[in-house]
Scaffold this motif. Structure first.
Motif, PDB file in Angstrom:
ATOM      1  N   ARG A  32      -5.353  -4.011  11.517  1.00 52.26           N
ATOM      2  CA  ARG A  32      -6.695  -4.606  11.450  1.00 52.26           C
ATOM      3  C   ARG A  32      -6.734  -6.011  10.868  1.00 52.26           C
ATOM      4  O   ARG A  32      -7.721  -6.726  11.056  1.00 52.26           O
ATOM      5  CB  ARG A  32      -7.611  -3.713  10.595  1.00 52.26           C
ATOM      6  N   GLY A  33      -5.704  -6.398  10.145  1.00 48.78           N
ATOM      7  CA  GLY A  33      -5.739  -7.669   9.439  1.00 48.78           C
ATOM      8  C   GLY A  33      -6.297  -7.485   8.047  1.00 48.78           C
ATOM      9  O   GLY A  33      -7.097  -6.571   7.788  1.00 48.78           O
ATOM     10  N   TYR A  34      -5.901  -8.342   7.140  1.00 40.64           N
ATOM     11  CA  TYR A  34      -6.350  -8.234   5.755  1.00 40.64           C
ATOM     12  C   TYR A  34      -7.851  -8.513   5.658  1.00 40.64           C
ATOM     13  O   TYR A  34      -8.383  -9.381   6.334  1.00 40.64           O
ATOM     14  CB  TYR A  34      -5.596  -9.235   4.883  1.00 40.64           C
ATOM     15  N   GLY A  35      -8.527  -7.733   4.811  1.00 38.54           N
ATOM     16  CA  GLY A  35      -9.958  -7.901   4.630  1.00 38.54           C
ATOM     17  C   GLY A  35     -10.790  -7.014   5.523  1.00 38.54           C
ATOM     18  O   GLY A  35     -12.019  -6.999   5.407  1.00 38.54           O
ATOM     19  N   ASN A  36     -10.157  -6.261   6.400  1.00 38.33           N
ATOM     20  CA  ASN A  36     -10.886  -5.413   7.338  1.00 38.33           C
ATOM     21  C   ASN A  36     -10.701  -3.928   7.050  1.00 38.33           C
ATOM     22  O   ASN A  36     -10.850  -3.087   7.939  1.00 38.33           O
ATOM     23  CB  ASN A  36     -10.440  -5.715   8.772  1.00 38.33           C
ATOM     24  N   PHE A  37     -10.382  -3.605   5.808  1.00 37.58           N
ATOM     25  CA  PHE A  37     -10.295  -2.211   5.389  1.00 37.58           C
ATOM     26  C   PHE A  37     -10.582  -2.147   3.897  1.00 37.58           C
ATOM     27  O   PHE A  37     -10.599  -3.171   3.208  1.00 37.58           O
ATOM     28  CB  PHE A  37      -8.925  -1.611   5.710  1.00 37.58           C
ATOM     29  N   THR A  38     -10.817  -0.947   3.407  1.00 33.69           N
ATOM     30  CA  THR A  38     -11.207  -0.749   2.009  1.00 33.69           C
ATOM     31  C   THR A  38     -10.145   0.043   1.257  1.00 33.69           C
ATOM     32  O   THR A  38      -9.245   0.637   1.863  1.00 33.69           O
ATOM     33  CB  THR A  38     -12.534   0.015   1.927  1.00 33.69           C
ATOM     34  N   ILE A  39     -10.294   0.085  -0.056  1.00 39.73           N
ATOM     35  CA  ILE A  39      -9.391   0.906  -0.864  1.00 39.73           C
ATOM     36  C   ILE A  39      -9.538   2.372  -0.478  1.00 39.73           C
ATOM     37  O   ILE A  39      -8.547   3.117  -0.461  1.00 39.73           O
ATOM     38  CB  ILE A  39      -9.665   0.682  -2.369  1.00 39.73           C
ATOM     39  N   ALA A  40     -10.751   2.793  -0.161  1.00 39.46           N
ATOM     40  CA  ALA A  40     -10.953   4.178   0.257  1.00 39.46           C
ATOM     41  C   ALA A  40     -10.125   4.499   1.501  1.00 39.46           C
ATOM     42  O   ALA A  40      -9.537   5.589   1.615  1.00 39.46           O
ATOM     43  CB  ALA A  40     -12.434   4.441   0.516  1.00 39.46           C
ATOM     44  N   GLU A  41     -10.061   3.561   2.428  1.00 40.85           N
ATOM     45  CA  GLU A  41      -9.266   3.776   3.645  1.00 40.85           C
ATOM     46  C   GLU A  41      -7.774   3.754   3.333  1.00 40.85           C
ATOM     47  O   GLU A  41      -6.994   4.508   3.933  1.00 40.85           O
ATOM     48  CB  GLU A  41      -9.621   2.718   4.682  1.00 40.85           C
ATOM     49  N   VAL A  42      -7.366   2.902   2.413  1.00 36.34           N
ATOM     50  CA  VAL A  42      -5.966   2.905   1.978  1.00 36.34           C
ATOM     51  C   VAL A  42      -5.617   4.256   1.372  1.00 36.34           C
ATOM     52  O   VAL A  42      -4.586   4.855   1.693  1.00 36.34           O
ATOM     53  CB  VAL A  42      -5.704   1.785   0.944  1.00 36.34           C
ATOM     54  N   ALA A  43      -6.474   4.747   0.491  1.00 39.65           N
ATOM     55  CA  ALA A  43      -6.221   6.020  -0.175  1.00 39.65           C
ATOM     56  C   ALA A  43      -6.155   7.164   0.829  1.00 39.65           C
ATOM     57  O   ALA A  43      -5.278   8.035   0.748  1.00 39.65           O
ATOM     58  CB  ALA A  43      -7.314   6.291  -1.210  1.00 39.65           C
ATOM     59  N   GLY A  47      -3.007   9.506   1.546  1.00 29.35           N
ATOM     60  CA  GLY A  47      -3.128  10.900   1.132  1.00 29.35           C
ATOM     61  C   GLY A  47      -3.322  11.076  -0.358  1.00 29.35           C
ATOM     62  O   GLY A  47      -2.888  12.080  -0.934  1.00 29.35           O
ATOM     63  N   VAL A  48      -3.988  10.099  -0.991  1.00 30.62           N
ATOM     64  CA  VAL A  48      -4.259  10.189  -2.432  1.00 30.62           C
ATOM     65  C   VAL A  48      -5.746   9.947  -2.664  1.00 30.62           C
ATOM     66  O   VAL A  48      -6.464   9.467  -1.778  1.00 30.62           O
ATOM     67  CB  VAL A  48      -3.430   9.164  -3.244  1.00 30.62           C
ATOM     68  N   ALA A  49      -6.202  10.260  -3.869  1.00 23.80           N
ATOM     69  CA  ALA A  49      -7.605  10.035  -4.206  1.00 23.80           C
ATOM     70  C   ALA A  49      -7.866   8.554  -4.414  1.00 23.80           C
ATOM     71  O   ALA A  49      -7.037   7.847  -5.006  1.00 23.80           O
ATOM     72  CB  ALA A  49      -7.958  10.817  -5.471  1.00 23.80           C
ATOM     73  N   ASP A  50      -8.999   8.081  -3.929  1.00 25.05           N
ATOM     74  CA  ASP A  50      -9.287   6.656  -4.105  1.00 25.05           C
ATOM     75  C   ASP A  50      -9.455   6.298  -5.579  1.00 25.05           C
ATOM     76  O   ASP A  50      -9.180   5.171  -5.990  1.00 25.05           O
ATOM     77  CB  ASP A  50     -10.498   6.221  -3.289  1.00 25.05           C
ATOM     78  N   THR A  51      -9.883   7.276  -6.407  1.00 24.33           N
ATOM     79  CA  THR A  51      -9.977   7.002  -7.842  1.00 24.33           C
ATOM     80  C   THR A  51      -8.606   6.687  -8.444  1.00 24.33           C
ATOM     81  O   THR A  51      -8.496   5.872  -9.367  1.00 24.33           O
ATOM     82  CB  THR A  51     -10.600   8.201  -8.580  1.00 24.33           C
ATOM     83  N   SER A  52      -7.561   7.314  -7.899  1.00 25.20           N
ATOM     84  CA  SER A  52      -6.208   7.037  -8.381  1.00 25.20           C
ATOM     85  C   SER A  52      -5.794   5.606  -8.056  1.00 25.20           C
ATOM     86  O   SER A  52      -5.154   4.930  -8.862  1.00 25.20           O
ATOM     87  CB  SER A  52      -5.208   8.015  -7.747  1.00 25.20           C
ATOM     88  N   VAL A  53      -6.174   5.152  -6.886  1.00 29.14           N
ATOM     89  CA  VAL A  53      -5.843   3.780  -6.481  1.00 29.14           C
ATOM     90  C   VAL A  53      -6.613   2.794  -7.345  1.00 29.14           C
ATOM     91  O   VAL A  53      -6.047   1.814  -7.853  1.00 29.14           O
ATOM     92  CB  VAL A  53      -6.144   3.558  -4.988  1.00 29.14           C
ATOM     93  N   TYR A  54      -7.902   3.035  -7.538  1.00 30.16           N
ATOM     94  CA  TYR A  54      -8.708   2.140  -8.382  1.00 30.16           C
ATOM     95  C   TYR A  54      -8.181   2.103  -9.814  1.00 30.16           C
ATOM     96  O   TYR A  54      -8.100   1.038 -10.437  1.00 30.16           O
ATOM     97  CB  TYR A  54     -10.167   2.592  -8.401  1.00 30.16           C
ATOM     98  N   ARG A  55      -7.811   3.273 -10.324  1.00 29.64           N
ATOM     99  CA  ARG A  55      -7.349   3.342 -11.708  1.00 29.64           C
ATOM    100  C   ARG A  55      -6.041   2.569 -11.889  1.00 29.64           C
ATOM    101  O   ARG A  55      -5.826   1.919 -12.906  1.00 29.64           O
ATOM    102  CB  ARG A  55      -7.176   4.809 -12.117  1.00 29.64           C
ATOM    103  N   ARG A  56      -5.178   2.646 -10.906  1.00 26.67           N
ATOM    104  CA  ARG A  56      -3.862   2.020 -11.039  1.00 26.67           C
ATOM    105  C   ARG A  56      -3.864   0.534 -10.699  1.00 26.67           C
ATOM    106  O   ARG A  56      -3.193  -0.265 -11.352  1.00 26.67           O
ATOM    107  CB  ARG A  56      -2.864   2.752 -10.151  1.00 26.67           C
TER     108      ARG A  56
END
Length: 200
Positions: A32-43, A47-56
């Protein structure tokens, strides 16, 4: 990455989470290119919780900057063939393989996108440049100690790295024969003999 700061190398589950999240970022950048997805989509992709990504990592820019720095650290082989020509040929071939690999182009595009952003992106860019500069200088210093005539480090960037990166970004990667020609041009220039014709 600030001076003296190192990319974390966690073990166990933490390492698996980091690898999955990093892979998710590069996959999404490629798609998609950078800027066209969210941390929630990364998480979700990792296969991890988005809270884990935000926390780290806190935010997408900081996470993406770590992806770039980590990729450079793990794809930074330094050949030692016994001659500068051999080292440069092996180094150029390794860089070409890395950026043409499944993650290389995405990471390169990610680095460019981050370079126009905030502080984490600028640190990632600076770490990338500094890492390449250190690699090249080690190679050149070793050759000089053997008594070989060496080009300036910036010439290696101009003759080898810049064509590799630019051509890949425009979808026209240098063939292996042309990479070898670039090395020959660099060495000829360093010795003041003039350079062979540049590849088309």
């Amino acid at each position: 990455m600030a001076e003296g700061e190192k990319v974390r190398r966690p073990g166990g589950r933490s390492a698996r989470v980091q690898a999955a999240v990093h892979a998710a970022v590069t996959e999404l950048v490629a798609e998609r290119g950078y800027g066209n997805f969210t941390i929630a989509e990364v998480a979700a992709r990792a296969g991890v919780a988005d809270t884990s990504v935000y926390r780290r990592w806190g935010d997408l820019e900081t996470l993406s900057a770590e992806v770039v720095s980590s990729w450079l650290t793990t794809h930074a082989s330094m050949p030692d063939t016994g001659s500068l020509e051999g080292d440069l040929q092996a180094y150029a071939a390794g860089v070409a393989d890395d950026i043409l690999g499944p993650q290389g182009l995405a990471v390169l595009r990610l680095l460019i996108a981050l370079s126009s952003g905030g502080e984490p992106g600028l640190r990632a860019r600076d770490a990338f440049v500094a890492g390449r500069r250190i690699q090249l200088q080690e190679m050149l210093d070793r050759a000089a100690a053997r008594g070989e005539q060496v080009p300036p480090g910036l010439s290696v960037v101009d003759f080898i790295l810049a064509p590799l990166y630019i051509r890949v970004l425009f979808g026209m990667p240098l063939p292996a024969a042309d990479v070898r020609t670039q090395v020959a041009r660099l060495l000829a220039d360093a010795q003041g003999k003039g350079a062979p014709s540049s590849p088309g």
